[in-house]
Design a protein around this motif. Structure first.
Motif, PDB file in Angstrom:
ATOM      1  N   SER A  35       0.890  -1.197   0.037  1.00 33.61           N
ATOM      2  CA  SER A  35       0.060   0.030  -0.097  1.00 33.61           C
ATOM      3  C   SER A  35       0.990   1.119   0.011  1.00 33.61           C
ATOM      4  O   SER A  35       0.250   2.485  -0.118  1.00 33.61           O
ATOM      5  CB  SER A  35      -0.932   0.060   1.369  1.00 33.61           C
ATOM      6  N   LEU A  36       2.209   1.007   0.225  1.00 35.95           N
ATOM      7  CA  LEU A  36       3.032   2.337   0.135  1.00 35.95           C
ATOM      8  C   LEU A  36       3.307   2.827  -1.256  1.00 35.95           C
ATOM      9  O   LEU A  36       3.456   1.812  -1.818  1.00 35.95           O
ATOM     10  CB  LEU A  36       4.328   1.927   1.070  1.00 35.95           C
ATOM     11  N   PRO A  37       3.441   3.942  -1.419  1.00 33.33           N
ATOM     12  CA  PRO A  37       3.923   4.364  -2.786  1.00 33.33           C
ATOM     13  C   PRO A  37       5.289   3.902  -3.105  1.00 33.33           C
ATOM     14  O   PRO A  37       6.051   3.685  -2.209  1.00 33.33           O
ATOM     15  CB  PRO A  37       3.717   5.950  -2.841  1.00 33.33           C
ATOM     16  N   LYS A  38       5.702   3.829  -4.251  1.00 33.53           N
ATOM     17  CA  LYS A  38       6.967   3.302  -4.817  1.00 33.53           C
ATOM     18  C   LYS A  38       8.019   4.014  -4.304  1.00 33.53           C
ATOM     19  O   LYS A  38       9.341   3.533  -4.160  1.00 33.53           O
ATOM     20  CB  LYS A  38       7.235   2.942  -6.328  1.00 33.53           C
ATOM     21  N   ASN A  39       7.926   5.155  -3.815  1.00 29.58           N
ATOM     22  CA  ASN A  39       8.895   6.096  -3.540  1.00 29.58           C
ATOM     23  C   ASN A  39       9.106   6.522  -1.925  1.00 29.58           C
ATOM     24  O   ASN A  39       9.792   7.241  -1.432  1.00 29.58           O
ATOM     25  CB  ASN A  39       8.807   7.478  -4.144  1.00 29.58           C
ATOM     26  N   LEU A  40       8.394   5.470  -1.227  1.00 28.94           N
ATOM     27  CA  LEU A  40       8.438   5.463   0.150  1.00 28.94           C
ATOM     28  C   LEU A  40       8.931   3.979   0.812  1.00 28.94           C
ATOM     29  O   LEU A  40       8.174   3.041   0.392  1.00 28.94           O
ATOM     30  CB  LEU A  40       6.964   5.954   0.883  1.00 28.94           C
ATOM     31  N   HIS A  41      10.176   4.106   1.464  1.00 30.02           N
ATOM     32  CA  HIS A  41      10.703   2.687   1.802  1.00 30.02           C
ATOM     33  C   HIS A  41      10.606   2.546   3.448  1.00 30.02           C
ATOM     34  O   HIS A  41      11.188   3.359   3.843  1.00 30.02           O
ATOM     35  CB  HIS A  41      12.065   2.651   1.275  1.00 30.02           C
ATOM     36  N   VAL A  42       9.816   1.636   3.825  1.00 26.58           N
ATOM     37  CA  VAL A  42       9.924   1.574   5.406  1.00 26.58           C
ATOM     38  C   VAL A  42      10.231   0.163   5.662  1.00 26.58           C
ATOM     39  O   VAL A  42       9.850  -1.021   5.241  1.00 26.58           O
ATOM     40  CB  VAL A  42       8.569   1.696   5.885  1.00 26.58           C
ATOM     41  N   GLY A  75      17.661 -14.567   2.845  1.00 27.66           N
ATOM     42  CA  GLY A  75      17.042 -13.265   2.459  1.00 27.66           C
ATOM     43  C   GLY A  75      17.592 -11.908   3.161  1.00 27.66           C
ATOM     44  O   GLY A  75      17.202 -10.736   3.212  1.00 27.66           O
ATOM     45  N   GLU A  76      18.727 -12.190   4.097  1.00 29.23           N
ATOM     46  CA  GLU A  76      19.235 -11.045   4.759  1.00 29.23           C
ATOM     47  C   GLU A  76      20.560 -10.451   4.102  1.00 29.23           C
ATOM     48  O   GLU A  76      21.317 -11.391   3.634  1.00 29.23           O
ATOM     49  CB  GLU A  76      19.622 -11.571   6.348  1.00 29.23           C
ATOM     50  N   ALA A  77      20.840  -9.255   4.359  1.00 26.51           N
ATOM     51  CA  ALA A  77      22.105  -8.678   3.847  1.00 26.51           C
ATOM     52  C   ALA A  77      22.596  -7.761   4.944  1.00 26.51           C
ATOM     53  O   ALA A  77      21.864  -7.159   5.559  1.00 26.51           O
ATOM     54  CB  ALA A  77      21.762  -8.225   2.618  1.00 26.51           C
ATOM     55  N   LYS A  78      23.946  -7.926   5.155  1.00 23.66           N
ATOM     56  CA  LYS A  78      24.824  -7.001   5.859  1.00 23.66           C
ATOM     57  C   LYS A  78      24.855  -5.452   5.537  1.00 23.66           C
ATOM     58  O   LYS A  78      24.800  -5.180   4.164  1.00 23.66           O
ATOM     59  CB  LYS A  78      26.263  -7.527   6.172  1.00 23.66           C
ATOM     60  N   PHE A  95      16.836   0.866   0.500  1.00 22.33           N
ATOM     61  CA  PHE A  95      15.720   1.364  -0.483  1.00 22.33           C
ATOM     62  C   PHE A  95      15.328   0.438  -1.512  1.00 22.33           C
ATOM     63  O   PHE A  95      14.209   0.820  -2.020  1.00 22.33           O
ATOM     64  CB  PHE A  95      16.093   2.665  -1.111  1.00 22.33           C
ATOM     65  N   THR A  96      16.000  -0.548  -1.383  1.00 23.53           N
ATOM     66  CA  THR A  96      15.475  -1.519  -2.674  1.00 23.53           C
ATOM     67  C   THR A  96      14.094  -2.198  -2.415  1.00 23.53           C
ATOM     68  O   THR A  96      13.578  -2.444  -1.502  1.00 23.53           O
ATOM     69  CB  THR A  96      16.685  -2.614  -2.730  1.00 23.53           C
ATOM     70  N   ASN A  97      13.608  -2.348  -3.821  1.00 24.36           N
ATOM     71  CA  ASN A  97      12.299  -3.106  -3.744  1.00 24.36           C
ATOM     72  C   ASN A  97      12.789  -4.602  -4.261  1.00 24.36           C
ATOM     73  O   ASN A  97      11.856  -5.210  -4.614  1.00 24.36           O
ATOM     74  CB  ASN A  97      11.454  -2.728  -4.808  1.00 24.36           C
ATOM     75  N   ASP A  98      13.816  -4.982  -4.081  1.00 26.58           N
ATOM     76  CA  ASP A  98      14.478  -6.319  -4.314  1.00 26.58           C
ATOM     77  C   ASP A  98      13.715  -7.421  -3.481  1.00 26.58           C
ATOM     78  O   ASP A  98      13.929  -7.499  -2.294  1.00 26.58           O
ATOM     79  CB  ASP A  98      15.995  -6.174  -4.324  1.00 26.58           C
ATOM     80  N   ARG A 100      14.368 -10.289  -2.938  1.00 25.80           N
ATOM     81  CA  ARG A 100      15.126 -11.154  -2.447  1.00 25.80           C
ATOM     82  C   ARG A 100      15.508 -11.096  -1.066  1.00 25.80           C
ATOM     83  O   ARG A 100      15.917 -11.599  -0.267  1.00 25.80           O
ATOM     84  CB  ARG A 100      16.209 -11.588  -3.241  1.00 25.80           C
ATOM     85  N   ILE A 101      15.625  -9.587  -0.801  1.00 25.29           N
ATOM     86  CA  ILE A 101      16.348  -8.850   0.316  1.00 25.29           C
ATOM     87  C   ILE A 101      15.140  -8.674   1.289  1.00 25.29           C
ATOM     88  O   ILE A 101      14.357  -7.802   1.259  1.00 25.29           O
ATOM     89  CB  ILE A 101      17.081  -7.549   0.256  1.00 25.29           C
ATOM     90  N   LYS A 102      14.986  -9.462   2.469  1.00 23.79           N
ATOM     91  CA  LYS A 102      13.845  -9.325   3.196  1.00 23.79           C
ATOM     92  C   LYS A 102      14.477  -8.736   4.547  1.00 23.79           C
ATOM     93  O   LYS A 102      13.586  -8.178   5.317  1.00 23.79           O
ATOM     94  CB  LYS A 102      13.574 -10.924   3.938  1.00 23.79           C
ATOM     95  N   GLY A 103      15.840  -8.753   4.808  1.00 21.78           N
ATOM     96  CA  GLY A 103      16.275  -8.131   6.203  1.00 21.78           C
ATOM     97  C   GLY A 103      17.776  -7.632   5.973  1.00 21.78           C
ATOM     98  O   GLY A 103      18.321  -8.049   5.028  1.00 21.78           O
ATOM     99  N   ILE A 104      17.762  -6.277   6.617  1.00 17.22           N
ATOM    100  CA  ILE A 104      19.344  -5.791   6.769  1.00 17.22           C
ATOM    101  C   ILE A 104      19.893  -5.808   7.932  1.00 17.22           C
ATOM    102  O   ILE A 104      18.975  -5.482   9.016  1.00 17.22           O
ATOM    103  CB  ILE A 104      19.149  -4.091   6.353  1.00 17.22           C
ATOM    104  N   VAL A 105      20.727  -6.552   8.277  1.00 15.17           N
ATOM    105  CA  VAL A 105      21.612  -6.641   9.358  1.00 15.17           C
ATOM    106  C   VAL A 105      22.548  -5.565   9.682  1.00 15.17           C
ATOM    107  O   VAL A 105      23.453  -5.229   8.900  1.00 15.17           O
ATOM    108  CB  VAL A 105      22.173  -8.007   9.508  1.00 15.17           C
TER     109      VAL A 105
END
Length: 109
Positions: A35-42, A75-78, A95-98, A100-105
């Motif tokens: 539901s978020l616009p493509k230019n808003l990353h949360v 699915g995590e990335a450092k 900011f990615t919409n990838d 494959r990346i589920k979490g940032i550590v």
């Protein structure tokens, strides 16, 4: 948060990034990543396994802190800045919409 969402819908030239320690409230309000616009990353900022599972269940990408680098979950990335000083404006992993990346550590500092 609805005002922030509306602003980004009205202003596609703005790029927004944020995180929430209270993603449960977003879930209860029926705000979803789709539901978020493509230019808003949360990202959902998670403090434990239970919060991480809740975020994943509702398709929220998450950020978590570790004391030491160890094995990552699928699915995590450092954080690249912490690995090799790649600045956020160059990396944009958060900011990615990838899908494959589920979490940032992040490593606690």
């Amino acid at each position: 948060i609805n005002e922030v969402i509306d602003l980004h819908k009205a202003r596609p030239d703005l790029i927004g990034w944020g995180y929430s320690h209270a993603i449960i409230h977003w879930i209860k309000a029926k705000i979803t990543p789709k539901s978020l616009p493509k230019n808003l990353h949360v990202l959902a900022s998670v403090d434990n396994e239970e919060q991480m599972k809740l975020a994943k269940k509702h398709n929220w990408r998450y950020a978590r802190i570790v004391d030491e680098w160890g094995t990552l979950n699928k699915g995590e990335a450092k954080c690249r800045y912490q690995l090799d000083s790649t600045v956020c404006t160059s990396c944009k992993l958060c900011f990615t919409n990838d899908k494959r990346i589920k979490g940032i550590v992040f490593r606690r500092h």
